[in-house]
Design an enzyme around this catalytic site. Structure first.
Site, PDB file in Angstrom:
ATOM      1  N   HIS A   1      93.061 -24.883  74.739  1.00 11.23           N
ATOM      2  CA  HIS A   1      91.946 -25.647  75.303  1.00 11.23           C
ATOM      3  C   HIS A   1      92.215 -27.134  75.414  1.00 11.23           C
ATOM      4  CE1 HIS A   1      89.231 -22.284  75.808  1.00 11.23           C
ATOM      5  NE2 HIS A   1      89.658 -21.828  74.638  1.00 11.23           N
TER       6      HIS A   1
ATOM      7  N   ASP B   1     111.203 -29.094  67.925  1.00  8.86           N
ATOM      8  CA  ASP B   1     111.009 -28.073  68.971  1.00  8.86           C
ATOM      9  C   ASP B   1     111.966 -28.297  70.142  1.00  8.86           C
ATOM     10  OD1 ASP B   1     109.997 -25.921  70.366  1.00  8.86           O
ATOM     11  OD2 ASP B   1     108.184 -26.927  71.037  1.00  8.86           O
TER      12      ASP B   1
HETATM   13 CA    CA Z   1     109.106 -23.890  71.070  1.00  2.00          CA
END
Ligand code: CA
Length: 701
Positions: free
Chosen positions: A633, A326
Site C-alpha cells: 500500500h 538487498d
Molecule cells: Ca530482494
C-alpha cells in the site's frame, strides 16, 4: 553475396525443410551482427521471438529493420487485447509458429494469433489469492518458455506447468517448492538441452534459494543446485556448499533460510556448455543478523556458472560480498564476444542492483571491468586486482544508521531487461536513482511467512517536512543509460520523469523501444537516443517489448500494465502521481492507426474521518504499517496505482476496517487477514495512521 548474408538464408531453408507445413521461420538470434543502414530488409522471411531474451545469449537485439529510424513516424496500433486483471504486468511474450504466448497477473497464460490478436486459449492455474502475502513485489510473471510443442510457465505458489502449445491443455504440473515456506515463482523458465530450468523468490520473507532442472518431456526433476548452505549438521549437498559454509559465521542462518534466490535472470552458452544463473540478496538483508561473525556469505549476490547436465558448480563471481542492502545479482545477464584491450573475449555482462556494470570473462569468471552506471554511495570502486568492492565508510548501517544510501533496495537497475546492440556496441540499461535510509532493526524478531529484513523501516519513511521531502525526491531519477562495455563508460542518457521505467528492445533499424512510468511507449534512435515516436498506452509500461515478422510484416509488441515493487511501495517516489493499471497487449505495425478506447480517470477524493489517536498510538500504527502494509500500500499510504490508495477509503471501508485487516474479508484480492500478528488495538492504530496521512495530504494541498 558474403557468407554472413548467406547464413540466415541457409538456416531459414533448413528450418523450412524440417517443418514442411510451416512458413520459413527464423529465430532472430541467427542474424549476423554487422552494421547496416536502416533500409527495409531485402529478405522478407518470417522472424520470430522464440526464447525469453530472443536467444540463449539473451541480447534482445533484433536483426529486423523493416521498421527503422527513417519510417517510424507511420508506426501505429494494429491490435490490442485487454486482460481481465488489474495488477502488475512484466512478461516478455514469445512468438512461435505464428502464435504469441504471454502471461498476465496471477500466473495466467494466454495464446493469441500473432497476426490478428484472436485469443486461441488461456490457462488459469488458479493461484490461491491469499498467496499474495508471500510475495515481495506484486502478483507478477515475466513470461513462458517454449520447446518441442510445449509452453512451460511458473506459478506464484511455486508450481511449474507444461501446456500443449496448440491447445493449452495441461500436460504436467510439478510443485518445485516447499509450500510451508514463503517461496514464489515470478521469473520465466529457460529450456536447455531438454530440461526446464527454474528458480524462485522469497528472500525478503525468509527462504533458502536454489535453481532446479526438470525434464521437459515428463516433469521429473533432473537436478537441483542450492545457492546458500543449509544447516551444516545435516551435511552438505556438494563441495560448493561446503566451501560456501565457511563464509557464513555464527548464526543459525538456515532457520530464516539465508536467501540467495534465483528469481529472474539466466543465460546459456551452447559452445562452452555453461548455464549462468543470477543469485539474489541475503535473508534477512541485515548481514549482522544473518551472519553475526561476518564473512562473504557465498553465493549471495553472485553470478554462478553451472554445468547444465547435472547442475554442478563451475565458477562464481560475487558482486556484493556480505550483502546487507538487498543488492541482488539476479538482474538481466547478456553474453557477447567483445574486443577488449586487443583481445577477443567471451564476456557476460550485468548491471546488478548495486550500481556497478560488470563485464566478466564467461569461461572463467575473471573480472574485466566494473564501473558505476548510476549513483553509488556504498562503495568507492571495485578493485580490479582483487575483484572486490572497496566499501565506503558508513556503508554498513548495521553499526549505526548513516543517512541516505544509493542505490536503495529497489536497485539502480531491477528486473527490467536491457538490450545489447552489436551495431552501436552499446548496452541500454533502464537505470534509476532511488535512495533509501538503511537502519539496523534493534528489536528484530523472526516472523515466519512475513517480511524479515532485519532493518528498521521507520527512518526510511519520506519525511513530512516539505523542504527535506523535496530534497529527497530531487535525488530520485530514472533514465536509459547507453553503456559502452568495451570502454567501461557511459556514452549518453535519455532522462525520464521518474524511476521504474520499462525494459528495452533494440533493433537493426537503429531503434530503441521502451515503455515508461509516464504511461507512454516510445522509440528512440539507437545511436544517439533522440526520441522519434511515442504512443499513449493509458497505463504504465514496465515489460520489455519484442518484435517479429510474419508474412512480410514486421510487428512490435509490448505487454502494458502497471505494478511491481516500486509501484507498490513508492507512490510518491514515482513522481508521476498514481498510475492506473490497464493490463493489455499492444501490437504495432507501419501504416496501422487503430485507437485505444477513450479512458477517464477518476481523481482521488480524500474525505477522512476525525483523527482520535494519541501520538503514541499513531507511532505504533506507523510501525505496524511499515512492518505489514507498506509493501503493497506504499510509503505514507500513498498508492503507486497498483493497489487501492488507503487515504481515499470511503466511510463504509473505515467501518469495515478490522474485518478486512484482521478478518481477511478481501482475501480474494490477495489481502489476507492479519489476526495472527495484530490485535484489535494495533489494527485500529494503523487505521488512525492512515487517517493522519490523508489529513496531512489534504493540509498540504
Ligand atoms: Ca530482494
Amino acid at each position: 553475396m558474403s557468407l554472413n548474408m548467406l547464413l540466415p538464408l541457409l538456416l531459414g531453408l533448413l528450418l523450412l525443410a524440417a517443418c514442411d507445413n510451416r512458413s520459413s521461420v527464423v529465430d532472430g538470434s541467427s542474424a549476423n551482427a554487422t552494421s547496416r543502414p536502416a533500409a527495409p530488409d531485402a529478405d522478407t522471411g518470417d522472424v520470430e521471438w522464440r526464447q525469453h531474451g530472443l536467444n540463449a545469449a539473451e541480447t534482445r537485439f533484433s536483426p529486423l529493420r523493416d521498421i527503422n529510424s527513417d519510417n517510424i513516424a507511420t508506426l501505429g496500433l494494429d491490435w490490442h487485447f485487454d486482460y481481465p486483471t488489474a495488477r502488475g504486468m512484466e512478461a516478455t511474450p514469445l512468438i512461435v509458429d505464428g502464435v504469441i504466448y504471454t502471461t498476465a497477473s496471477w500466473s495466467m497464460v494466454f495464446a493469441h494469433d500473432a497476426r490478428s490478436g484472436e485469443l486461441l486459449w488461456l490457462h488459469d492455474p488458479q493461484v490461491p489469492r491469499e498467496w499474495a502475502v508471500h510475495l515481495c513485489c506484486d502478483v507478477v510473471n515475466r513470461g513462458v518458455a517454449y520447446a518441442d510443442g510445449k509452453i512451460v510457465s511458473g506459478t506464484l505458489d511455486g508450481r511449474l506447468i507444461a501446456l500443449d502449445a496448440d491447445s493449452g491443455k495441461l500436460l504436467w504440473e510439478v510443485q518445485t517448492t516447499d509450500r510451508n515456506r514463503p517461496y514464489s515463482i515470478t521469473g520465466a523458465p529457460r529450456i536447455v538441452k531438454g530440461r526446464v530450468i527454474i528458480g524462485n523468490g522469497g528472500s525478503e520473507l525468509g527462504v533458502r534459494g536454489y535453481v532446479s532442472a526438470y525434464k521437459l518431456d515428463s516433469g521429473d526433476m533432473a537436478w537441483r543446485f542450492y545457492t546458500v548452505p543449509g544447516n551444516p549438521e545435516d551435511g552438505f549437498e556438494n563441495q560448493a556448499m561446503e566451501v560456501a559454509a565457511e563464509t557464513w559465521k555464527g548464526g543459525p542462518w538456515w532457520e530464516i533460510g539465508g536467501g540467495g534466490t534465483v528469481w529472474d535472470s539466466m543465460a546459456y552458452d551452447p559452445e562452452l556448455d555453461l548455464l549462468y544463473i543470477g543469485v539474489g540478496n541475503g535473508a534477512p538483508w541485515n548481514a549482522k543478523i544473518r551472519s553475526p561473525g561476518g564473512g562473504d556469505n557465498l553465493y549471495l549476490s553472485s553470478i554462478i556458472a553451472l554445468d547444465p547436465d547435472d547442475g554442478s558448480y563451475v565458477w562464481h563471481y560475487q558482486t556484493t560480498p556480505g550483502d546487507s542492502w538487498d543488492y541482488t545479482a539476479t538482474q538481466h545477464m547478456i553474453l557477447a564476444d567483445l574486443d577488449i584491450n586487443g583481445r577477443q573475449r567471451k564476456v557476460i555482462m550485468q548491471a546488478p542492483k548495486n550500481g556497478f556494470f560488470y563485464v566478466l570473462d564467461r569461461r572463467t569468471g575473471e573480472l574485466l571491468s566494473a564501473e558505476p552506471y548510476a549513483g553509488v554511495t556504498w562503495a568507492t570502486h571495485i578493485d580490479l586486482d582483487t575483484g572486490r568492492p572497496v566499501e565506503s565508510a558508513g556503508a554498513r548501517y548495521e553499526k549505526n544508521s548513516t543517512g541516505l544510501h544509493l542505490p536503495g533496495p529497489i536497485g539502480a537497475h531491477n528486473w527490467h531487461p536491457m538490450s545489447y546492440n552489436p551495431d552501436t556496441g552499446l548496452v541500454y540499461i533502464p537505470k534509476q536513482d532511488v535512495p533509501y535510509v538503511f537502519a539496523n532493526d534493534t528489536e528484530f524478531a523472526y516472523r515466519p511467512g512475513y517480511w524479515n529484513t532485519g532493518t528498521d523501516a521507520l527512518p526510511a519513511a519520506l519525511p513530512d517536512d516539505p523542504e527535506t521531502k523535496a530534497a529527497v525526491l530531487d535525488l530520485v531519477k530514472g533514465a536509459i543509460v547507453a553503456w559502452d562495455p568495451v570502454a567501461a563508460a557511459p556514452r549518453w542518457e535519455i532522462q525520464h520523469a521518474g524511476p521504474w521505467n520499462g525494459g528495452v528492445l533494440s533493433t537493426a533499424g537503429n531503434l530503441l523501444f521502451q515503455g515508461n512510468s509516464g504511461g507512454h511507449f516510445a522509440a528512440y534512435r539507437a545511436d544517439n537516443g533522440a526520441e522519434l515516436w511515442r504512443f499513449d498506452a493509458q497505463t504504465g509500461v514496465m515489460a520489455a517489448p519484442v518484435t517479429y515478422r510474419l508474412d512480410g510484416i514486421q510487428y512490435v509488441a509490448v505487454v502494458a500494465g502497471w505494478g511491481g515493487a516500486l509501484a507498490l511501495v513508492g507512490g510518491e517516489a514515482l513522481k508521476a502521481g498514481p498510475i492506473p493499471n490497464r493490463s493489455r497487449l499492444l501490437v504495432f505495425r507501419l501504416g496501422a492507426d487503430k485507437q485505444l478506447p477513450t479512458q477517464t480517470t477518476t481523481p482521488l477524493v480524500l474525505d477522512p474521518p476525525e483523527l482520535t489517536a494519541s501520538a503514541a498510538e499513531l507511532l505504533d500504527g506507523q510501525r505496524n504499517y511499515l512492518t505489514f502494509c507498506v509493501f503493497c500500500h506504499g510509503d505514507g499510504a500513498v498508492s503507486g496505482g497498483a493497489t487501492p490508495d488507503l487515504r481515499a477509503m470511503t466511510a463504509e471501508t473505515h467501518q469495515r476496517w478490522d474485518s478486512i485487516v484482521r478478518g481477511g474479508s478481501h482475501w480474494q484480492n490477495g489481502m489476507v487477514g492479519f489476526a495472527g500478528v495484530l490485535d484489535q488495538q494495533q489494527s485500529e492504530n494503523i487505521r488512525q495512521y492512515v487517517i493522519e496521512r490523508a489529513r496531512i495530504t489534504l493540509d498540504s494541498n
